[in-house]
Design an enzyme around this catalytic site. Structure first.
Site, PDB file in Angstrom:
ATOM      1  N   ASP A 160       0.823  -1.212   0.000  1.00 58.69           N
ATOM      2  CA  ASP A 160       0.000   0.000   0.000  1.00 58.69           C
ATOM      3  C   ASP A 160       0.852   1.253   0.000  1.00 58.69           C
ATOM      4  OD1 ASP A 160      -1.756  -2.095   0.559  1.00 58.69           O
ATOM      5  OD2 ASP A 160      -3.069  -0.810   1.747  1.00 58.69           O
ATOM      6  N   ARG A 191      -0.959   4.946  16.746  1.00 57.27           N
ATOM      7  CA  ARG A 191      -1.111   5.995  15.739  1.00 57.27           C
ATOM      8  C   ARG A 191      -0.613   7.362  16.195  1.00 57.27           C
ATOM      9  NH1 ARG A 191      -0.635   2.213  12.410  1.00 57.27           N
ATOM     10  NH2 ARG A 191      -2.537   1.266  11.575  1.00 57.27           N
ATOM     11  N   ASP A 242      -8.116   4.612  11.429  1.00 56.29           N
ATOM     12  CA  ASP A 242      -6.724   5.038  11.500  1.00 56.29           C
ATOM     13  C   ASP A 242      -6.494   6.386  10.837  1.00 56.29           C
ATOM     14  OD1 ASP A 242      -5.769   2.988  13.053  1.00 56.29           O
ATOM     15  OD2 ASP A 242      -5.455   1.672  11.349  1.00 56.29           O
ATOM     16  N   SER A 258      -6.086  -7.199   5.702  1.00 53.03           N
ATOM     17  CA  SER A 258      -5.637  -5.923   6.220  1.00 53.03           C
ATOM     18  C   SER A 258      -5.162  -6.160   7.648  1.00 53.03           C
ATOM     19  CB  SER A 258      -6.783  -4.913   6.230  1.00 53.03           C
ATOM     20  OG  SER A 258      -6.379  -3.761   6.916  1.00 53.03           O
TER      21      SER A 258
END
Lengths: 405, 405, 405, 405
Positions: A17, A99, A128, A182
């Protein structure tokens, strides 16, 4: 769409990605891309990311690869664990808590290299993106954020792979020969979403798990361990002092071995939909149970119950991406205040998927055998006091009962 | 001390403590004693209590033995389970939830037999005295409550046994030849306190457990079950419709077999001290996990998170004995409102101490594979909306960041 | 009843009640009495208390008279005001907040003079006994507390006065020639309870008020003032820097003049009954309104709303006497964390019973005219973002609507 | 931008903004516009709106003018008042509470006339767009919403007026010869924002107020009134039974006369910015004070305190537009449960900007003069009970004190 961007810092894993994103940013924004790859304990080699970035034309001085494991556990995981935070009663927030740290470094690097934007590979349906961007904006209100998944027309994995193949980006296949789940991984946990998991009635196939053995394959004999705490944080395993990341790494190994910390969950995303995910939090599960154990003898009831009432809100804030918001910091101040005396040793039994507290002791213990004993307490507690206690607690109910009667 | 009492209804198990109390009430208050023995699923023969009461001089028409199992599960356990109530994050409140029902019957019987007082065998150090009495006063503000443990001079088990032996009351010895643990049992759980458990560093010896096999002795093969829910309550096991008490009984048998629901806890009593207890809640543990499972696909996020925030308070109220207080009823009204559509089937895996949700489905499911999918969703969700969502959520943080900057 | 007591520190006002208690302690416990009289701004001469104590046989070195006004406002009133604490939505806690400070000094003096007990004049029906004693026990778990009102047989004011007259204790009459109301006064407020106030349907007669003029008699012209704040605390009035107690004193004078801060309330006591009281909090009312005013432009929404949700609990803790409990301190830590940037100037209009914020400004203001303007904002805010914001906030409601439909 | 729309229902006031929108919708979407004009008690003639709509080409059968005043007060204002809801401690939510009702009728009419969209005149910076749209989506998940302010290029009032003048739409000028404030009015309140109000340091000029006299111009003599309540709702004024809307209308007249209910506020919008507004809530202010008054003698402490803790969240939900969300309904269920016995009479004094409770009585009163009296209570309360009550409340603090010591 495209604002004028000169330089963008991309949260870059080197995977499919973010490799596509790197290329797309260069094409779409005609700008310089700086890559940032963090070692959060996800268990992958990071140096290949350097080579891939170089191959994609990133300048050597614009490739940042940082080992953030100690900072991650010390400044993010442990503070969260002090709160006994569980999202929707069960989820230990392993993705959510990583994050803000990534965003913090993105913003720091953007300042260092004088970039005007940051970018990430989170999709437009997930949490996210929110977590990355709220943190980024909080730390630099003027930063631009590029979220390619919300902008481009690569609206499915299929199209993404086509783009990759068209641009000589290597596409790895997972072990079943299909495009990957994922997933997200760091020292605290691994998550998986998508594919077969999208049917919440179907049991998660065992091959989806990567961080723990199946409890059925775990040792037939329980293992006992101790964890020592000081000021609410773990400091030693089986009596051996360890740094935060070292301790969590060691607990992960124990959790893996005993099949601890698997969670199959349908959760509510901040963006408004339900999703089904699978989480493995081996060490974190053990740690969180141990933390409650040491609190149980060192925390006053008033403090403990207030913490329990605040915890769902605190967990929601982290899940929703508000780590750097004042209300999270306020709750943290309250929680941290409670942890000053949370010290001692917890003994746990690990066995086939479960971690259970079997003993706890502390120099700061508030447990008093003398007061609680069923045998003669020699005056430590006057049972007659209970009569008045009950009478006054009952008074309002009696007045109420008289009215209703 | 002694008010003039004509007739008292005693919560009578037929065991040592309440047999001593029966005798003591007759002597001390020179009053007529009415006995009430409830079948709450504690798994003991109740008819021996009748004979003992008769032997102690209680009139036949003053001996009440009631099977309250269905009422207990339907009107107390299930409503509590709707709230996902956990005291101090872990305890399923098995003792706490039975007390208000016993008090309710005590007060009903007192009215029937025209008694002016009720009495119970809870000690002056524990929570149960509070629970019994708050409920009694709420239901009859003018009732008198006699709590012998707070009044008499039998201040230790040793003295109690001496009194018993002096009055020809039979003292049973447990299997280790010592005076018994303090235990409580009903269809939801069994608890044990006291003796060796008073040292919270010592692991609970296996012989203390009576309702579950040791997980190490549980079957080596997992067992899969389904539970069906309607309006937030369990209605069927493996597709077979069951009444509330029947369902919980069946789940208890499954939990026993797989060693599920053991809990070793240091908890904070309402009377202000910490105590260490051991709980076994085999069926209730499975049930509560299943309930969260069905909620996960049928409850809206706003409802679910509000429930999570209210649950610690709700649990505390039950633990502290405020079942019949207006604030518990208000919370129940809120919780029950949320359960209207909580229906569906949960599939669980039971294995060596653990119950895990592995699948859930519902005609009322709010989970939408179409919205959440990683593949092309054909317009069910516009990822571009997320940009605005994040921007406005970030606005206050950016204004804040500008000030701090 | 009477434990062996050698020396007791009495919270002594020199008024009727505590003069009777002084005598009673000497008689009943045959012990040495140490008196402590605090100047909390109640507006009475304290030196007469010294002479009365001497007359009652207290040693000169055992008479403590302390001016605690600055400590009271700085360390108790202002921290509470940071929380915008209101008990039951309206009461500014003027009595509650003084009690922990008095207990703190009682315990300090007890240590200095080597006393083994403290004593106070609060009755057995009220909240103050709880507040005094919880604070005392928290600060010295081994202290003995003597609460004469709960012990003696002077069970009404009539009997109290008889005792006083029998022991040559002077009984002052209030202006209507009757025994006085029960009142409490300090720099924050004056309260009155009892007598005619016991009928909650009767309006409080104007003669009961002592700290404020009747609004009808207040000036016909409004007065405008400014209060400056730093870190959440007031620091200046009309531009003139003032210490905490000086500021509150000056605001009291303004409030008195304009008839501000009267409150007629039926409240719920911690001991389980409802009572009707009258409060006058002239300066505190102005101050609390001003504090909300400065917060309105300097506090982030997340912080502000969290504060609003925590405030009722915080207020309840103070009302119930739990100032020195860990959960109050945790909440204080959260609240104080939010006040770092709460600085600026609030302009208020005082007029016939009301104080209203009419302007506020701050170097730390989060208010942005540029963002909020109805005129062209030149891109400070993109209205199109709101579409996505609403869409994602609506998503769960739409999924819900589809199910219900 | 423009989806294909056949027919849209517009919330139409007949004023400048919505007249422009009507025209713009016809032009931009080339669709049929249905107008809906609600009488919520805003005090304007509605029939002129009919003529304007006809002039703009709306079909007679597509012009809806409804008197919603009773529904508004009965089903929205009163339920909210039961909660004592105040946003950010002070705002009575007069605008927020009207929006869901308007949306409800929009959606009902859309169904009747087979429209595929609804539209409103709220701007892209405010809360009202969110409130309108969340309610609309909740009631019809498939409805399309057109928010012209977020779509068109009339990005300021100046451009709006140019468009109006270009399309022969009459532009009224307010009394100062300038374009109008942004205002909202209904039976509960009038709000004003914008223009001079955008400087939060400037006092609101008196000409901005329209619903209340300046307190300085109010009568010099107080007026006393009574309000009767049943089940938490007002039912009579000065003994005269009135419907909800009639009662609120009468209270508005009283509030207007005495200058009651003005509020100058900087508030936090859901969309992330602070704004400064002016509110006049004359009758609602009196009503809300009276409601707390009747609760003070009829509501149990546990219920009252739980309500106080839930109220900020409840208010936030209404402010943010979540009236039709499950969590608001859950809270309402809890609140309504508490109101069953909230009945009685409150007496208030109205004077120069203030409304104060001066008396309250109820057949359901929980206030007991017998228990609370300072005189001999003849055994209604045993003061000795307080000793035990305090001792057990203190126990945990003493154990804590011993540890710290």
């Amino acid at each position: 769409m495209a604002d004028q961007i000169n330089r963008v810092v991309l949260a870059y894993s080197g995977g499919l990605d973010t490799s596509v994103i790197l290329k797309w940013l260069q094409q779409e924004y005609n700008c310089e891309v700086v890559t940032f790859t963090a070692d959060l304990g996800q268990g992958e080699e990071l140096e290949p990311a350097r080579q891939k970035a170089l191959n994609a034309g990133v300048k050597p001085e614009h490739i940042f690869i940082d080992d953030l494991r100690e900072e991650f556990v010390r400044d993010f995981v442990f503070p969260m664990m002090r709160a006994n935070a569980l999202y929707e009663g069960t989820y230990l927030l392993g993705t959510s808590i990583a994050r803000p740290l990534i965003s913090k470094r993105l913003i720091e690097i953007a300042k260092e290299v004088n970039a005007d934007a940051v970018s990430h590979g989170a999709t437009g349906k997930g949490n996210d993106q929110v977590r990355f961007e709220l943190s980024a904006y909080a730390l630099n209100p003027d930063i631009k954020v590029i979220a390619p998944w919300r902008e481009w027309d690569l609206t499915s994995r299929t199209k993404l792979i086509e783009f990759a193949e068209a641009h000589q980006i290597m596409v790895t296949k997972d072990k079943r020969g299909e495009s990957p789940f994922s997933t997200d991984a760091n020292l605290l946990h691994t998550s998986s979403e998508g594919k077969v998991l999208e049917d919440p009635w179907q049991e998660v196939p065992d091959y989806v798990y990567s961080r723990t053995v199946n409890p059925e394959d775990a040792p037939d004999t329980p293992e006992y361990i101790t964890i020592d705490f000081e000021k609410g944080d773990g400091v030693a395993l089986n009596g051996e002092a360890m740094s935060p990341a070292t301790l969590l790494t060691a607990l992960n190994e124990l959790g893996r071995k005993h099949g601890i910390g698997r969670l199959d969950l349908v959760e509510n995303r901040f963006v408004g939909m339900k999703s089904r995910g699978m989480y493995e939090t081996p060490g974190g599960t053990i740690y969180s149970i141990a933390h409650r154990g040491v609190e149980s003898i060192t925390l006053d009831r008033g403090a403990a119950h207030l913490k329990d009432e605040l915890a769902p809100r605190y967990a929601e804030l982290i899940y929703n991406g508000f780590w750097f918001a004042p209300e999270r910091e306020m709750l943290q101040a309250a929680i941290d205040h409670s942890q000053e005396k949370v010290a001692g040793t917890v003994r746990l039994k690990l066995y086939k998927g479960s971690a259970s507290v079997v003993g706890r002791k502390s120099p700061n213990s508030l447990y008093s055998e003398k007061v609680v004993t069923f045998e003669d307490d020699q005056g430590a507690y006057d049972q007659r006091d209970a009569a008045g206690f009950i009478k006054l607690n009952a008074l309002r109910l009696r007045l109420l009962g008289r009215r209703e009667g």
